[in-house]
Design a protein around this motif. Structure first.
Motif, PDB file in Angstrom:
ATOM      1  N   VAL A   1     -28.521  -5.774 -43.093  1.00 39.07           N
ATOM      2  CA  VAL A   1     -29.483  -6.603 -42.384  1.00 39.07           C
ATOM      3  C   VAL A   1     -29.038  -8.050 -42.489  1.00 39.07           C
ATOM      4  N   LYS A   2     -28.854  -8.676 -41.396  1.00 43.79           N
ATOM      5  CA  LYS A   2     -28.434 -10.060 -41.388  1.00 43.79           C
ATOM      6  C   LYS A   2     -29.604 -10.947 -41.764  1.00 43.79           C
ATOM      7  N   VAL A   3     -29.371 -11.848 -42.748  1.00 51.66           N
ATOM      8  CA  VAL A   3     -30.403 -12.743 -43.233  1.00 51.66           C
ATOM      9  C   VAL A   3     -30.100 -14.145 -42.730  1.00 51.66           C
ATOM     10  N   GLU A   4     -31.108 -14.774 -42.161  1.00 50.87           N
ATOM     11  CA  GLU A   4     -30.920 -16.130 -41.665  1.00 50.87           C
ATOM     12  C   GLU A   4     -30.854 -17.087 -42.857  1.00 50.87           C
ATOM     13  N   VAL A   5     -29.778 -17.879 -42.925  1.00 53.12           N
ATOM     14  CA  VAL A   5     -29.567 -18.803 -44.020  1.00 53.12           C
ATOM     15  C   VAL A   5     -29.782 -20.220 -43.514  1.00 53.12           C
ATOM     16  N   LEU A   6     -30.673 -20.953 -44.214  1.00 55.96           N
ATOM     17  CA  LEU A   6     -30.945 -22.335 -43.859  1.00 55.96           C
ATOM     18  C   LEU A   6     -30.174 -23.251 -44.800  1.00 55.96           C
ATOM     19  N   ALA A   7     -29.292 -24.059 -44.246  1.00 58.18           N
ATOM     20  CA  ALA A   7     -28.502 -24.996 -45.043  1.00 58.18           C
ATOM     21  C   ALA A   7     -27.967 -26.084 -44.128  1.00 58.18           C
ATOM     22  N   SER A   8     -27.764 -27.266 -44.684  1.00 66.81           N
ATOM     23  CA  SER A   8     -27.240 -28.382 -43.909  1.00 66.81           C
ATOM     24  C   SER A   8     -25.753 -28.175 -43.652  1.00 66.81           C
ATOM     25  N   PRO A   9     -25.186 -28.864 -42.652  1.00 72.96           N
ATOM     26  CA  PRO A   9     -23.748 -28.734 -42.382  1.00 72.96           C
ATOM     27  C   PRO A   9     -22.877 -29.094 -43.595  1.00 72.96           C
ATOM     28  N   ALA A  10     -23.315 -30.099 -44.372  1.00 73.36           N
ATOM     29  CA  ALA A  10     -22.520 -30.484 -45.544  1.00 73.36           C
ATOM     30  C   ALA A  10     -22.503 -29.374 -46.583  1.00 73.36           C
ATOM     31  N   VAL A  11     -23.651 -28.725 -46.788  1.00 73.65           N
ATOM     32  CA  VAL A  11     -23.719 -27.625 -47.752  1.00 73.65           C
ATOM     33  C   VAL A  11     -22.881 -26.454 -47.270  1.00 73.65           C
ATOM     34  N   ARG A  12     -22.945 -26.162 -45.942  1.00 69.70           N
ATOM     35  CA  ARG A  12     -22.151 -25.057 -45.401  1.00 69.70           C
ATOM     36  C   ARG A  12     -20.650 -25.327 -45.561  1.00 69.70           C
ATOM     37  N   ALA A  13     -20.248 -26.596 -45.307  1.00 69.42           N
ATOM     38  CA  ALA A  13     -18.832 -26.937 -45.438  1.00 69.42           C
ATOM     39  C   ALA A  13     -18.363 -26.782 -46.882  1.00 69.42           C
ATOM     40  N   ARG A  14     -19.192 -27.218 -47.837  1.00 67.05           N
ATOM     41  CA  ARG A  14     -18.817 -27.095 -49.246  1.00 67.05           C
ATOM     42  C   ARG A  14     -18.748 -25.636 -49.669  1.00 67.05           C
ATOM     43  N   ALA A  15     -19.717 -24.828 -49.201  1.00 75.85           N
ATOM     44  CA  ALA A  15     -19.715 -23.406 -49.547  1.00 75.85           C
ATOM     45  C   ALA A  15     -18.471 -22.711 -48.997  1.00 75.85           C
ATOM     46  N   LYS A  16     -18.056 -23.103 -47.783  1.00 73.23           N
ATOM     47  CA  LYS A  16     -16.848 -22.519 -47.193  1.00 73.23           C
ATOM     48  C   LYS A  16     -15.613 -22.897 -47.994  1.00 73.23           C
ATOM     49  N   GLU A  17     -15.585 -24.165 -48.419  1.00 67.23           N
ATOM     50  CA  GLU A  17     -14.448 -24.640 -49.216  1.00 67.23           C
ATOM     51  C   GLU A  17     -14.354 -23.906 -50.543  1.00 67.23           C
ATOM     52  N   LEU A  18     -15.526 -23.589 -51.150  1.00 66.46           N
ATOM     53  CA  LEU A  18     -15.551 -22.886 -52.437  1.00 66.46           C
ATOM     54  C   LEU A  18     -15.469 -21.376 -52.286  1.00 66.46           C
ATOM     55  N   GLY A  19     -15.533 -20.891 -51.045  1.00 66.68           N
ATOM     56  CA  GLY A  19     -15.483 -19.437 -50.844  1.00 66.68           C
ATOM     57  C   GLY A  19     -16.769 -18.729 -51.215  1.00 66.68           C
ATOM     58  N   ILE A  20     -17.905 -19.389 -51.066  1.00 66.82           N
ATOM     59  CA  ILE A  20     -19.203 -18.814 -51.431  1.00 66.82           C
ATOM     60  C   ILE A  20     -19.887 -18.272 -50.181  1.00 66.82           C
ATOM     61  N   ASP A  21     -20.358 -17.044 -50.270  1.00 65.13           N
ATOM     62  CA  ASP A  21     -21.158 -16.421 -49.210  1.00 65.13           C
ATOM     63  C   ASP A  21     -22.596 -16.913 -49.368  1.00 65.13           C
ATOM     64  N   LEU A  22     -23.063 -17.727 -48.434  1.00 62.89           N
ATOM     65  CA  LEU A  22     -24.397 -18.312 -48.553  1.00 62.89           C
ATOM     66  C   LEU A  22     -25.500 -17.266 -48.584  1.00 62.89           C
ATOM     67  N   SER A  23     -25.239 -16.084 -48.032  1.00 63.34           N
ATOM     68  CA  SER A  23     -26.277 -15.039 -48.060  1.00 63.34           C
ATOM     69  C   SER A  23     -26.526 -14.520 -49.473  1.00 63.34           C
ATOM     70  N   GLN A  24     -25.580 -14.826 -50.403  1.00 62.57           N
ATOM     71  CA  GLN A  24     -25.730 -14.377 -51.785  1.00 62.57           C
ATOM     72  C   GLN A  24     -26.407 -15.436 -52.656  1.00 62.57           C
ATOM     73  N   VAL A  25     -26.629 -16.622 -52.087  1.00 59.30           N
ATOM     74  CA  VAL A  25     -27.206 -17.725 -52.852  1.00 59.30           C
ATOM     75  C   VAL A  25     -28.714 -17.744 -52.666  1.00 59.30           C
ATOM     76  N   LYS A  26     -29.443 -17.759 -53.778  1.00 59.72           N
ATOM     77  CA  LYS A  26     -30.901 -17.809 -53.730  1.00 59.72           C
ATOM     78  C   LYS A  26     -31.343 -19.268 -53.783  1.00 59.72           C
ATOM     79  N   PRO A  27     -32.012 -19.771 -52.709  1.00 59.81           N
ATOM     80  CA  PRO A  27     -32.401 -21.185 -52.699  1.00 59.81           C
ATOM     81  C   PRO A  27     -33.632 -21.443 -53.539  1.00 59.81           C
ATOM     82  N   ASN A  28     -33.726 -22.659 -54.039  1.00 61.67           N
ATOM     83  CA  ASN A  28     -34.913 -23.097 -54.764  1.00 61.67           C
ATOM     84  C   ASN A  28     -35.770 -23.905 -53.786  1.00 61.67           C
ATOM     85  N   GLY A  29     -36.310 -23.195 -52.816  1.00 59.35           N
ATOM     86  CA  GLY A  29     -37.092 -23.832 -51.764  1.00 59.35           C
ATOM     87  C   GLY A  29     -36.875 -23.105 -50.449  1.00 59.35           C
TER      88      GLY A  29
END
Length: 414
Positions: free
Chosen positions: A127-155
């Motif tokens: 099931v595809k989960v919609e991930v809310l994140a700013s472009p800067a956060v997405r760029a950093r996550a891509k650089e670090l190789g992090i799948d944002l769908s695995q990150v639990k937000p505090n908010g």
């Protein structure tokens, strides 16, 4: 065939026994005349033993770490030739058969349990989960190789702090929780040879000597400038470090404080104050701390001291230092170089009564009148035997050394 018993010779220094540091041969080996067979330690010198005969090794005196008395059997060698005298033949008849050495225990590194297999997920179950994140956060996550769908937000959306938390505590994308590093297997290391001598000497020093330490800050700005100028015009002379200049200052100050250039025989109740300065240089080697000695340091100039420091340090680190180069010091200097720290409280090299330790040079702002200027500062530590050295004498000596170092022209004045 004959049996030759090689007995541990009198290595010198008035010793009664020596420690086996290591064997170069084993039972059953063929050895030639003058071949090295064992390393024996006396005090802080390691001496290589050589066999005077050729033959086959049939018996060794003991294991590394054991003490062997002077004159006792070190190794027995079966040689070619006629039988020896009856008494020696009888002695040989009692030699037990060589015992095979027990295999060394195998250290098995404990491995973490294999992770449980992750059950396969059918493609239609994803099931595809919609991930809310700013472009800067997405760029950093891509650089670090992090799948944002695995990150639990505090908010309501993912922030940089959520990425940081994932890196520290998450388990996805190959990241491990902080603190989980490769685990080493436990190991038991036998304390023998140089390390055992150091342990015994340091324990005896702290047990028998009531230490006290004194530390003073010294401005070495002018001294460092002079050292740079000397090095710039040194020609083929060795490069100067701080140590030769410090030794000159120590030797110039010591005549007024003879109680520091001394050795204390506490059993006889006699303090011997020396006229010559035989300066011990604490030197770190792969085998442990050794103290080669600069003889008559007071008669050497800075270039001669620099050359002797290098020669003795190289000899100690390569195991080529002679026995007489490792004994007889009247005062010891110990330096950790760039690792010198802010202050040290060195342990006295017994039976001496003092040890000096320069610390790292640090550049800091200081007041010169009403102005704040940069200065190179170094703390100088001294530890003394309070049974024979008073605090006033130790402090006065360091102040005398300080005056010489802060006014370096005095080092070369008659």
């Amino acid at each position: 065939m004959a049996l030759f018993t090689f007995r541990l010779p009198d290595i010198g220094e008035g010793i009664a026994e020596a420690e086996i540091v290591g064997w170069h041969v084993k039972v059953g080996d063929r050895v030639e005349e003058d071949q090295p067979i064992a390393d024996m330690m006396t005090d802080k010198a390691t001496v290589e033993m050589e066999t005077p005969v050729a033959g086959v090794v049939v018996r060794l005196a003991g294991e590394p770490g054991e003490q062997i008395a002077i004159g006792s059997m070190l190794v027995e060698i079966e040689t070619e030739g006629e039988a020896e005298a009856p008494s020696e033949v009888a002695e040989a008849a009692e030699v037990p058969a060589p015992v095979a050495a027990e295999p060394a225990p195998v250290v098995v590194e404990e491995q973490p349990p294999a992770p449980a297999a992750t059950p396969a997920v059918k493609e239609e179950e994803v099931v595809k989960v919609e991930v809310l994140a700013s472009p800067a956060v997405r760029a950093r996550a891509k650089e670090l190789g992090i799948d944002l769908s695995q990150v639990k937000p505090n908010g309501d959306h993912i922030r940089h702090s959520d990425l940081d938390a994932f890196l520290l505590y998450g388990s996805g994308q190959g990241y491990r929780p902080a603190g989980r590093t490769a685990r080493r297997a436990d190991e038991a290391v036998k304390v023998i040879g140089m390390r055992r001598r150091i342990a015994e000497n340091m324990a005896a020093s702290k047990r028998n000597i009531p230490h006290f330490s004194y530390v003073e800050e010294i401005d070495v700005t002018a001294l460092e400038e002079m050292r740079e100028q000397l090095n710039a015009h040194r020609g083929d002379k060795p490069k100067l470090t701080m140590l030769p200049l410090l030794i000159v200052a120590i030797c110039r100050a010591l005549p007024e404080f003879p109680m520091l250039n001394a050795r204390y025989d506490d059993e006889a109740g006699v303090v011997t104050r020396y006229g010559a300065v035989h300066l011990g240089m604490a030197t770190q080697t792969d085998a442990g701390l050794m103290v080669p000695v600069i003889r008559d340091a007071q008669d050497r100039n800075v270039w001669q001291l620099a050359a002797e420091i290098r020669r003795l340090a190289d000899a100690a680190r390569t195991g080529k230092a002679k026995s007489e180069e490792l004994s007889g010091s009247t005062l010891t200097l110990t330096s950790l170089g760039p690792l010198g720290g802010v202050a040290t409280t060195p342990v006295i090299n017994r039976p001496e009564v003092a040890i000096i330790g320069p610390n790292r040079i640090i550049e800091r702002p200081v007041f010169r009148g009403r102005e704040v200027v940069p200065a190179k500062l170094m703390n100088l530590s001294i530890s003394c035997d309070h049974r024979v050295v008073d605090g006033w004498d130790a402090a006065s000596f360091v102040q005398a050394v300080r005056k010489l170092l802060e006014t370096p022209v005095l080092l070369f004045a008659d």
